[in-house]
Design an enzyme around this catalytic site. Structure first.
Site, short mmCIF file in Angstrom:
data_model
loop_
_atom_site.label_atom_id
_atom_site.label_comp_id
_atom_site.label_asym_id
_atom_site.label_seq_id
_atom_site.Cartn_x
_atom_site.Cartn_y
_atom_site.Cartn_z
N LYS A 42 0.85 -1.20 0.00
CA LYS A 42 0.00 0.00 0.00
C LYS A 42 0.88 1.25 0.00
CE LYS A 42 -3.93 1.87 2.71
NZ LYS A 42 -4.78 1.61 3.89
N SER B 246 -9.51 1.61 2.85
CA SER B 246 -8.63 2.42 2.03
C SER B 246 -7.54 1.63 1.32
CB SER B 246 -7.98 3.50 2.90
OG SER B 246 -7.14 2.93 3.88
N SER C 264 -10.06 -0.83 6.85
CA SER C 264 -9.34 -0.62 5.59
C SER C 264 -8.61 -1.83 5.03
CB SER C 264 -8.35 0.54 5.74
OG SER C 264 -9.04 1.77 5.81
#
Lengths: 467, 69
Positions: free
Chosen positions: A84, A162, A186
């Protein structure tokens, strides 16, 4: 190449590792296949922040050389992965998904990237994140530097956030695993929407050095993968204390495949199942019968407490401090989602007294949920009450009462580990998922239970099944 | 807290934020800011209604223990 891209896209860590050691494929070839798969199947979904082809080539060459020399660093040796884009990686941008930070770079790898490199893993891409991990509160799936996170099962649906790029890239089969992070949903939500496994470790199990801070008291880093075993293998590498990260608490994690287990007691959160979409309710009906074959099923409900209110106040107050420079400078006004601009400024309305009260209430709520574990071993609810939402629809993730799962809020407040596991597809062919939550620091137990449940559910549907 | 009192308080909070951030908050932010402040006000009401006593302390602060958690 000796392994086709289609074979690669469906393969798990154990299979890739076996192919590598048999000489059927090299780490360099795996990195090249992953690179091509990322370009063809993940980039069109806006999942790729930046490819790290050069770094991957160097790491793969080193992995191959070591294997030839008889040096074997374990299950992840030579395997490609993505991280990420709020996790720092030397030599690459780390933008936190945010336009005002599009040129940001860090000199050092985040600790989790360093540990994966030591385990021989090969970083092939930084993967898209919702800007600032959604810290401003967002309504629009387009709230990212890369644009809206499109779902590998249907590009007109959202990935969830996210860790949107991590969910999409693993879901599309472009990498066998990826790192994500979770403050509140997330990891588990993108895993659920993208039809893969997501593991949120206990708070403090994985060091966060080099990762963006959103909420110090709630942020966790964890893997998204294709199976429980794969996620556990990644967790084993990244877990463990670090002297410069005071959130780590000395705990470690060792993966024991198919660990022995007495008959589990499953606590199904009735209200969340009842509130879910009909297809999810039907899936849970089947699941209830399946779980009863391996354990005892108990219906229960969480205490009627303001879990989401407390979580929202804490995240907002801590984010106001974490992003102080971006807020004070006005840089947040460059973010893609207009609703986050005012959002960040609104955080300053939370008084110190109310933040502290939220932390005190949090402590009592955690004690109450801990008491539930006298009667059950894990808590289970739908990860989300809906499958992936249309790409242009309001996410509904704005405001303290809008989050999809009360169990999700409470588990994150309590630092409890959780797995999101696929439980099938709805009538539109979109993945559905369950959230399995274990007591704090019972990550090994959670893995063992999740493996039992997974055995009832597999084989998971895969995007390539659609032909 | 009556509805009008609540609106008054939110208006004051917004005025303070506008005073602090000046040009960074535009008229276009009014609606969103009001919505957010209303949301926080509701959340604060909920946590203030949660029973706490003096003995219900927050977690111990490692900073006050030589940094040891």
């Amino acid at each position: 190449m000796s392994m086709s891209q289609r074979e690669f896209r469906r393969a798990g860590i154990a299979e890739l590792a076996a192919q590598l050691r048999s000489g059927a494929v090299s780490s360099r070839e795996l990195a090249e296949i992953a690179d091509a798969a990322l370009r063809e199947h993940a980039a069109p979904l806006n999942a790729v922040a930046v490819l790290s082809s050069k770094r991957a080539a160097a790491e793969a060459a080193a992995a191959d050389a070591e294997l030839h020399a008889g040096i074997d660093r374990g299950a992840l040796h030579g395997l490609p992965y993505g991280a990420k884009d709020l996790i720092a990686a030397r030599g690459l941008p780390t933008t936190w998904g945010a336009a005002p930070l599009k040129d940001q770079q860090f000199a050092d790898d985040a600790e989790v990237v360093r540990r994966l490199q030591l385990a021989g893993a090969v970083l092939t891409a930084k993967l898209a994140t919702v800007e600032l991990a959604g810290g401003g509160g967002y309504r629009q799936p387009h709230a990212s530097l890369q644009g809206p996170g499109r779902n590998p099962w249907n590009a007109e649906r959202w990935t969830g956030g996210s860790s949107s790029g991590s969910g999409a890239a693993v879901g599309a089969g472009a990498v066998p695993f990826a790192l994500g992070s979770e403050t509140w949903g997330s990891i588990v939500l993108p895993a659920a929407y993208c039809g893969i496994v997501g593991l949120r470790p206990s708070y403090g199990l994985v060091p966060r050095l080099g990762a963006m801070a959103l909420s110090w008291s709630m942020d966790k880093i964890g893997p998204l993968a294709r199976s429980v075993a794969d996620a556990a293998r990644v967790l084993e590498v990244i877990a463990g204390p670090h002297r410069d990260d005071p959130s780590t608490n000395g705990s470690t994690f060792r993966y024991q495949p198919q660990a022995s287990l007495r008959r589990p007691r499953f606590g199904l959160v009735s209200a969340e199942i009842a509130d879910a979409a009909p297809d999810i309710g039907a899936a849970f009906e089947r699941l209830r019968s399946q779980l009863a074959t391996i354990g005892d099923v108990v219906e229960l409900d969480l205490a009627d407490e303001p879990h989401a209110d407390v979580a929202w106040l804490i995240v907002a107050a801590e984010a106001a401090s974490a992003y102080e420079d971006l807020i004070e400078s006005g840089a947040v006004r460059q973010l893609a989602a207009a609703e986050t601009h005012a959002g960040f400024y609104s955080y300053e309305s939370i008084s110190a007294k109310d933040y502290i009260r939220a932390q005190r209430v949090r402590r009592k709520m955690v004690a109450n949920v801990n008491a539930l574990f006298n009667d059950v071993d894990v808590l289970i609810a739908p990860t989300s009450g809906r499958s992936a939402s249309p790409i242009h629809r309001d996410t509904g993730f704005l405001g303290p009462r809008a989050r999809p799962s009360d169990l999700g809020a409470l588990a994150n407040l309590a630092g409890m580990p959780g797995f999101s596991l696929p439980i099938g597809l709805d009538r539109e062919g979109l993945p559905l998922a369950m959230h399995v939550v274990a007591p704090f620091q019972q990550d090994a137990y959670l893995v063992a239970v999740a493996e039992r449940i997974e055995a009832l559910l597999q084989p998971y549907a895969h995007v390539t099944d659609r032909g | 807290v009556s509805g009008s009192d609540q609106e008054h308080r939110i208006g004051l909070e917004y005025a303070l934020l506008k005073d602090r951030y000046g040009d960074l908050l535009s008229a276009a932010d009014d609606e969103e800011m009001t919505r957010r402040l209303s949301g926080f006000a509701a959340a604060v009401r909920a946590i203030r209604a949660y029973p706490l006593t003096n003995g219900d302390t927050p977690q111990a602060a490692p900073e006050a223990n030589g940094g040891r958690s």
